[in-house]
Design an enzyme around this catalytic site. Structure first.
Site, PDB file in Angstrom:
ATOM      1  CB  ILE A 152      -1.229  38.014  42.425  1.00  0.00           C
ATOM      2  CG1 ILE A 152      -1.127  36.857  41.416  1.00  0.00           C
ATOM      3  CG2 ILE A 152      -0.697  37.569  43.791  1.00  0.00           C
ATOM      4  CD1 ILE A 152       0.280  36.473  41.024  1.00  0.00           C
ATOM      5  CG  ASP A 171      -2.398  48.839  39.497  1.00  0.00           C
ATOM      6  OD1 ASP A 171      -2.210  47.619  39.562  1.00  0.00           O
ATOM      7  OD2 ASP A 171      -2.429  49.459  38.405  1.00  0.00           O
ATOM      8  NE  ARG A 233       9.357  37.065  37.609  1.00  0.00           N
ATOM      9  CZ  ARG A 233       8.458  36.118  37.877  1.00  0.00           C
ATOM     10  NH1 ARG A 233       8.059  35.891  39.109  1.00  0.00           N
ATOM     11  NH2 ARG A 233       7.959  35.371  36.903  1.00  0.00           N
ATOM     12  CG  ASP A 257       8.114  32.527  46.533  1.00  0.00           C
ATOM     13  OD1 ASP A 257       8.631  31.490  46.989  1.00  0.00           O
ATOM     14  OD2 ASP A 257       7.434  32.539  45.486  1.00  0.00           O
ATOM     15  CD  GLU A 262      13.989  33.479  41.621  1.00  0.00           C
ATOM     16  OE1 GLU A 262      13.525  32.600  40.878  1.00  0.00           O
ATOM     17  OE2 GLU A 262      13.285  34.318  42.193  1.00  0.00           O
ATOM     18  CG  HIS A 280      10.191  31.563  41.959  1.00  0.00           C
ATOM     19  ND1 HIS A 280      10.839  32.382  41.069  1.00  0.00           N
ATOM     20  CD2 HIS A 280       8.872  31.680  41.640  1.00  0.00           C
ATOM     21  CE1 HIS A 280       9.960  32.948  40.254  1.00  0.00           C
ATOM     22  NE2 HIS A 280       8.755  32.529  40.588  1.00  0.00           N
ATOM     23  N   GLY A 282       5.655  30.311  44.910  1.00  0.00           N
ATOM     24  CA  GLY A 282       4.311  30.909  44.811  1.00  0.00           C
ATOM     25  C   GLY A 282       3.341  30.084  43.985  1.00  0.00           C
ATOM     26  CB  ALA A 283       3.224  29.320  40.500  1.00  0.00           C
TER      27      ALA A 283
HETATM   28  P1  NAD Z   1      -1.177  41.244  36.678  1.00  0.00           P
HETATM   29  O1  NAD Z   1      -0.703  41.646  35.329  1.00  0.00           O
HETATM   30  O2  NAD Z   1      -2.558  40.740  36.817  1.00  0.00           O
HETATM   31  O3  NAD Z   1      -1.020  42.457  37.697  1.00  0.00           O
HETATM   32  C1  NAD Z   1       0.076  43.305  37.719  1.00  0.00           C
HETATM   33  C2  NAD Z   1      -0.417  44.658  38.179  1.00  0.00           C
HETATM   34  O4  NAD Z   1       0.718  45.500  38.368  1.00  0.00           O
HETATM   35  C3  NAD Z   1      -1.315  45.369  37.162  1.00  0.00           C
HETATM   36  O5  NAD Z   1      -2.532  45.739  37.767  1.00  0.00           O
HETATM   37  C4  NAD Z   1      -0.510  46.583  36.741  1.00  0.00           C
HETATM   38  O6  NAD Z   1      -1.316  47.715  36.477  1.00  0.00           O
HETATM   39  C5  NAD Z   1       0.349  46.795  37.980  1.00  0.00           C
HETATM   40  N1  NAD Z   1       1.524  47.603  37.717  1.00  0.00           N
HETATM   41  C6  NAD Z   1       2.310  47.631  36.609  1.00  0.00           C
HETATM   42  N2  NAD Z   1       3.274  48.561  36.775  1.00  0.00           N
HETATM   43  C7  NAD Z   1       3.085  49.115  37.997  1.00  0.00           C
HETATM   44  C8  NAD Z   1       3.759  50.122  38.720  1.00  0.00           C
HETATM   45  N3  NAD Z   1       4.813  50.765  38.208  1.00  0.00           N
HETATM   46  N4  NAD Z   1       3.302  50.438  39.952  1.00  0.00           N
HETATM   47  C9  NAD Z   1       2.221  49.802  40.478  1.00  0.00           C
HETATM   48  N5  NAD Z   1       1.544  48.852  39.832  1.00  0.00           N
HETATM   49  C10 NAD Z   1       1.974  48.516  38.604  1.00  0.00           C
HETATM   50  O7  NAD Z   1      -0.127  40.171  37.188  1.00  0.00           O
HETATM   51  P2  NAD Z   1      -0.313  39.106  38.364  1.00  0.00           P
HETATM   52  O8  NAD Z   1      -0.799  37.841  37.795  1.00  0.00           O
HETATM   53  O9  NAD Z   1      -1.066  39.748  39.469  1.00  0.00           O
HETATM   54  O10 NAD Z   1       1.222  38.875  38.766  1.00  0.00           O
HETATM   55  C11 NAD Z   1       1.940  39.867  39.461  1.00  0.00           C
HETATM   56  C12 NAD Z   1       3.400  39.479  39.644  1.00  0.00           C
HETATM   57  O11 NAD Z   1       3.524  38.255  40.350  1.00  0.00           O
HETATM   58  C13 NAD Z   1       4.197  39.261  38.357  1.00  0.00           C
HETATM   59  O12 NAD Z   1       5.464  39.844  38.533  1.00  0.00           O
HETATM   60  C14 NAD Z   1       4.381  37.782  38.272  1.00  0.00           C
HETATM   61  O13 NAD Z   1       5.475  37.394  37.533  1.00  0.00           O
HETATM   62  C15 NAD Z   1       4.525  37.440  39.737  1.00  0.00           C
HETATM   63  N6  NAD Z   1       4.219  36.037  40.040  1.00  0.00           N
HETATM   64  C16 NAD Z   1       5.046  35.366  40.904  1.00  0.00           C
HETATM   65  C17 NAD Z   1       4.758  34.046  41.221  1.00  0.00           C
HETATM   66  C18 NAD Z   1       5.632  33.266  42.147  1.00  0.00           C
HETATM   67  O14 NAD Z   1       5.779  32.072  41.938  1.00  0.00           O
HETATM   68  N7  NAD Z   1       6.176  33.844  43.170  1.00  0.00           N
HETATM   69  C19 NAD Z   1       3.641  33.422  40.662  1.00  0.00           C
HETATM   70  C20 NAD Z   1       2.826  34.147  39.814  1.00  0.00           C
HETATM   71  C21 NAD Z   1       3.128  35.464  39.516  1.00  0.00           C
HETATM   72  C1  MLT Z   2       5.084  33.272  37.368  1.00  0.00           C
HETATM   73  O1  MLT Z   2       5.512  34.351  36.939  1.00  0.00           O
HETATM   74  O2  MLT Z   2       4.013  32.778  36.989  1.00  0.00           O
HETATM   75  C2  MLT Z   2       5.853  32.540  38.417  1.00  0.00           C
HETATM   76  O3  MLT Z   2       7.134  32.949  38.490  1.00  0.00           O
HETATM   77  C3  MLT Z   2       5.558  31.101  38.354  1.00  0.00           C
HETATM   78  C4  MLT Z   2       6.650  30.116  38.140  1.00  0.00           C
HETATM   79  O4  MLT Z   2       7.270  30.100  37.088  1.00  0.00           O
HETATM   80  O5  MLT Z   2       6.850  29.290  39.040  1.00  0.00           O
END
Ligand code: NAD
Ligand code: MLT
Length: 348
Positions: A152, A171, A233, A257, A262, A280, A282-283
């Site tokens: 993301i 990162d 998160r 978000d 929650e 929440h 995002g997805a």
């Molecule tokens: P991903 O695993 O592809 O990317 C996470 C990145 O964070 C990795 O590159 C990792 O190296 C990095 N990371 C880990 N620890 C770190 C630190 N201490 N400092 C800096 N970087 C660090 O995951 P993603 O698919 O990109 O998802 C990222 C986040 O988004 C997750 O927490 C996920 O749950 C959240 N998310 C939220 C929604 C929503 O609905 N709002 C939807 C999807 C994902």
């Molecule tokens: C996720 O981590 O993928 C998100 O929180 C998506 C969700 O459950 O809506």
């Protein structure tokens, strides 16, 4: 018959995959209390959840029938992984189905925050025509810091580049070369990157290391007028520290978000006028939900198929051991490795 419990909403396409598979019984239960989840888990082989269900150690303890937890989404922070491992329960997620939707939501939040879309919309709906109160800022030429350059984070960075923003990233795992290629200036020190940005967005998982990674100290180091976005998160940014920094005027606004609780029980942050908030989402797009639903259903079926086949192998071996006549192709008296290999080949 394998029973699959679903406690959060799953797309129709995902449900269809499960319902059309012979030998699968789908059990849909929503709005359960933790105690009710614990009870339901006793009679199922697998559970599918999103972020609405938290599987604690207490709920997972002593669940002898449960073999698999599937998370339709990325984050597995609502599952006690140690307890699941202790109980021999496999945990799976669907890492990429919602990447684009979440990146787009992050961008929508960043734009809406910059142009006061939320309060301007509320003002219009209240019958007003106020063109003075909602002057915003443009994104082009501004500097965006992205914490967490995974799926993301990188998608957000690409969109920011298209909007002519300068993109900085932090990162621990990404390479300098990859960042150069993508036009991202890489920092290895959080304390340094936070001093350089006009906007900061977080895209890390929630871990012991990232909880509160943006706190009072780091907020104080940021430029006055910085804007902050969290679509990853709740808790990655300390909510109370952020509220204080917004109230003092140091932070110009935040778009959120996700929340520690929650829905949020403590309304201090959400109720601030400079906070734009979504529940929440995002997805929550047709595309992401369809992809995640199908992926999670298929993963769940593969796991159950595997468990079934393993049980059959064990049964076949025990029968043949009784007859003392079973030999595998290499002449060994233990046929299990060969049968497992055949199984893995068949499952692809
Ligand atoms: P991903 O695993 O592809 O990317 C996470 C990145 O964070 C990795 O590159 C990792 O190296 C990095 N990371 C880990 N620890 C770190 C630190 N201490 N400092 C800096 N970087 C660090 O995951 P993603 O698919 O990109 O998802 C990222 C986040 O988004 C997750 O927490 C996920 O749950 C959240 N998310 C939220 C929604 C929503 O609905 N709002 C939807 C999807 C994902
Ligand atoms: C996720 O981590 O993928 C998100 O929180 C998506 C969700 O459950 O809506």
């Amino acid at each position: 018959m394998h029973r699959v419990l679903i406690t959060d909403s799953l797309s129709k396409a995902g449900l269809k995959v499960l319902e059309q598979t012979p030998g699968i019984e789908v059990v849909i239960r929503s709005g359960l209390t933790p105690q009710q989840v614990r009870e339901e888990l006793k009679s199922v082989d697998a559970i599918i959840i999103r972020s609405g269900t938290t599987l604690t150690a207490e709920l997972l303890e002593g669940q002898d029938r449960l073999k698999c937890i599937a998370r339709a989404g990325v984050g597995v922070d609502n599952i006690n992984l140690e307890a699941a491992t202790r109980a021999g329960v496999l945990v799976m997620n669907t890492p990429s189905g919602n990447t684009i939707s979440t990146a787009e939501h992050t961008f929508a939040m960043m734009l809406a925050l910059s142009r006061n879309i939320g309060p301007a919309h509320a003002s219009m709906k209240a019958g007003k025509w106020d063109r003075k109160s909602f002057q915003g800022t443009q994104l082009a030429g501004k500097t965006l810091a992205v914490l967490g350059l995974g799926r993301i984070g990188l998608s957000v960075a690409a969109r920011a580049r298209a909007f002519e923003m300068n993109v900085l990233g932090y990162d621990p795992l990404i390479s300098e070369e990859k960042c150069k290629e993508l036009g991202i200036q890489l920092f290895r020190d959080v304390d340094e990157i936070v001093t350089r940005c006009d906007y900061l967005t977080v895209h890390t998982p929630l871990t012991d290391e990232t909880r509160g990674i943006i706190n009072a100290d780091r907020l104080a180091k940021m430029k006055k007028g910085v804007r902050i976005i969290n679509c990853a998160r709740g808790g990655i940014i300390d909510e109370q520290d952020l509220a204080t920094a917004i109230e003092s005027g140091h932070v110009a606004g935040a778009a959120l978000d996700v929340f520690v609780d929650e829905p949020p029980t403590d309304r201090r942050l959400v109720d601030l006028p400079k906070v734009l908030a979504t529940p929440h989402l995002g997805a929550s797009t047709d595309e992401a939900q369809e992809k995640a639903g199908i992926a999670v259903a298929e993963a769940e079926l593969r796991k159950l198929q595997f468990t079934n086949a393993m049980a059959n192998i064990d049964q076949a071996i025990s029968l043949n051991n009784t007859n003392a006549s079973f030999h595998n192709t290499k002449g060994s008296s233990n046929p299990k490795p060969t049968l497992l290999l055949l199984l893995v080949q068949q499952l692809g």
